[in-house]
Enzyme design. Structure first.
Site, PDB file in Angstrom:
ATOM      1  N   GLY A 262      17.120  42.526  -5.155  1.00  0.00           N
ATOM      2  CA  GLY A 262      16.447  43.653  -5.768  1.00  0.00           C
ATOM      3  C   GLY A 262      16.369  44.851  -4.854  1.00  0.00           C
ATOM      4  CG  ASP A 263      15.200  47.161  -1.351  1.00  0.00           C
ATOM      5  OD1 ASP A 263      16.060  47.974  -0.962  1.00  0.00           O
ATOM      6  OD2 ASP A 263      13.988  47.428  -1.394  1.00  0.00           O
TER       7      ASP A 263
END
Length: 479
Positions: A262-263
């Site tokens: 997610g990053d």
């Protein structure tokens, strides 16, 4: 009958992306071998050092039912085995099962080994996560200004530490922490999955890591680090689930890993604004190779944004990304100070990207208002070569700082297909040259006469010459 579930679950989507990314091939995660002879099983693995003594977690009374807490068992087992640090070191084997635990600390001359089908399951009981002071190069916690929770697997001031296995799993059960983050209910910064501080001779390899509360692997203030053969998976909308974040580290080798995040898949850091400047420990002499990444909202590799101690001599080659926001991104801002220099990237295969090249001089997140507005970062000597990209929205977004241009940019042998916008190159406050680049770059990066390759060092970093040993242990025996 439906062959696939409805594709609304980010975790399901991420796994499908990973299968596509790997060309429907079986994951190669480890070279461990198990040889059976009569009633004994000898298990072989590769490590920076082998151990004279070994034990199984169950020898200390652990229960692998996924419900019983084993925090005290891990603590007792590692404390017991630490006595062998000066006598050939020790190995703790985590056997098949689900071993629920809170945070625990490692020791020197020690190997934590997860057998196939072993799962270390992170507790969601906050009482099993001790608090730690803020990091000195950050000055505050990332989620909350005061302290932070200890990582699930933690160590400080250690030498010769190995976390490895035969594709065992460490599950951070991050949903509990992500929910608290989204609701702004955190009083301390979320834990990382693995954090090693002020240490040297570190190996993290041949494991599957899933659903970390925040960053997955965070070596900080450390050196001589090998990270390889990791499968890192988190939902693509999970907050701050960076894959691998070397932070004020030197002599680091990251290779042969797959990350859905997610990053940023990898983020190289060195402290935040005035705190990082004061601490003054750069991240340097790092090689990243054969990395595969899926991260729709972030970068395959980020340099920064916390880079105030400096980042230099970073070598990146043979990368693959699919459905990722950008490839190798530089993130900085006024107030950061520090530098990002001598960055060498070659060989990127990119598919479905928003940006191929992205540099930002206005990444304005600050720990507090006390940063120095005169502390300008130096961004120079940035080299990219041999890049093929398909299904791209923008070729480049390169934004330096007015009065502090990003300089020495070199881009060569780049082909970008299926572009989505007429304005492909958006450039300001940057200086450099290009060669054999399509579509045509911006005027600030003119085509130099005569084709050439941007520079990539010929020498090897010391960590590249470190060979792993073949080690073994006998299942079920303590010796």
């Amino acid at each position: 009958m439906k062959l696939f579930p409805k594709l609304t679950n980010p975790h399901v989507i991420g796994v499908i992306f990973l299968v596509v990314l790997l060309g429907l091939q079986e994951l190669k995660v480890t070279e461990c071998r198990v040889i059976s002879e009569y009633d004994e099983k000898v298990e072989y693995y590769s490590a920076i050092d082998c151990r004279k003594h070994s034990a199984f977690l169950t020898d200390f009374g652990a229960v692998g039912d996924g419900k019983t807490s084993n925090t005290k068992v891990f603590e007792y087992a590692i404390r017991n085995l630490s006595q062998y640090g000066n006598d050939g070191g020790s190995l703790l084997v985590v056997p098949p099962g689900k071993w629920l635990t809170g945070s625990f600390n490692l020791t020197s001359h020690f190997t934590l080994f997860l057998q196939n089908d072993a799962v270390i399951l992170a507790s969601q009981d906050e009482s099993e996560w001790p608090s730690l002071p803020v990091l000195p190069s950050y000055g505050r916690g990332r989620d909350a200004p005061n302290g932070r929770f200890s990582s699930l697997i933690f160590g400080t001031n250690l030498t010769d530490v190995v976390i490895t296995g035969c594709n065992g799993t460490i599950d951070g059960q991050g949903s509990y922490w992500w929910d608290k983050f989204h609701k702004d209910e955190l009083n301390l910064t979320r834990p990382y999955l693995i954090e090693i501080m002020f240490s040297n001779q570190i190996q993290i390899s041949n494991l599957t890591l899933i659903n970390s509360p925040s960053w997955f692997v965070h070596p900080i203030y450390s050196s001589d680090i090998i990270i390889q053969g990791l499968n890192i998976i988190a939902p693509i909308d999970s907050p701050n689930t960076d894959g691998i974040d070397p932070d004020s580290c030197s002599n680091v080798r990251i290779e042969d890993s797959q990350i859905i995040s997610g990053d940023d898949c990898v983020a190289i850091k060195s402290g935040w604004d005035q705190y990082g400047i004061k601490f003054g420990m750069p991240s340097q002499h790092i090689i990243i190779r054969r990395l595969k990444c899926v991260s729709p909202d972030s970068a395959m590799i980020a340099l920064g944004s916390e880079m105030s101690g400096g980042i230099q001599d970073i070598r990146v080659e043979d990368l693959t990304a699919i459905n990722t926001q950008s490839a190798v991104r530089i993130k900085s801002a006024i107030g950061r100070g520090g530098f990002v220099k001598d960055i060498f990237v070659r060989g990127m295969n990119l598919n479905t990207m928003k940006y191929v090249f992205w540099m930002t001089g206005s990444y304005g997140s600050h720990p507090d208002p006390s940063f120095d507005p005169k502390a300008l970062p130096i961004i120079s000597g940035i080299n990219y070569s041999n890049v093929v990209a398909n299904n791209v929205t923008y070729s480049a977004r390169l934004e330096g700082i007015n009065g502090d241009p990003f300089s020495g940019i070199c881009i060569s042998n780049v082909t970008i297909h299926n572009v989505g916008n007429k304005l492909q190159w958006n450039c300001s406050d940057v200086e450099g040259v290009t060669s054999n680049v399509y579509p045509k770059p911006c005027e600030l990066l003119p085509e130099k006469e005569g084709k050439f390759d941007c520079y990539f060092p010929d020498d090897k970093l010391p960590i590249e010459s470190v060979d792993l040993k073949t080690c073994s242990f006998v299942s079920g025996l303590l010796f």
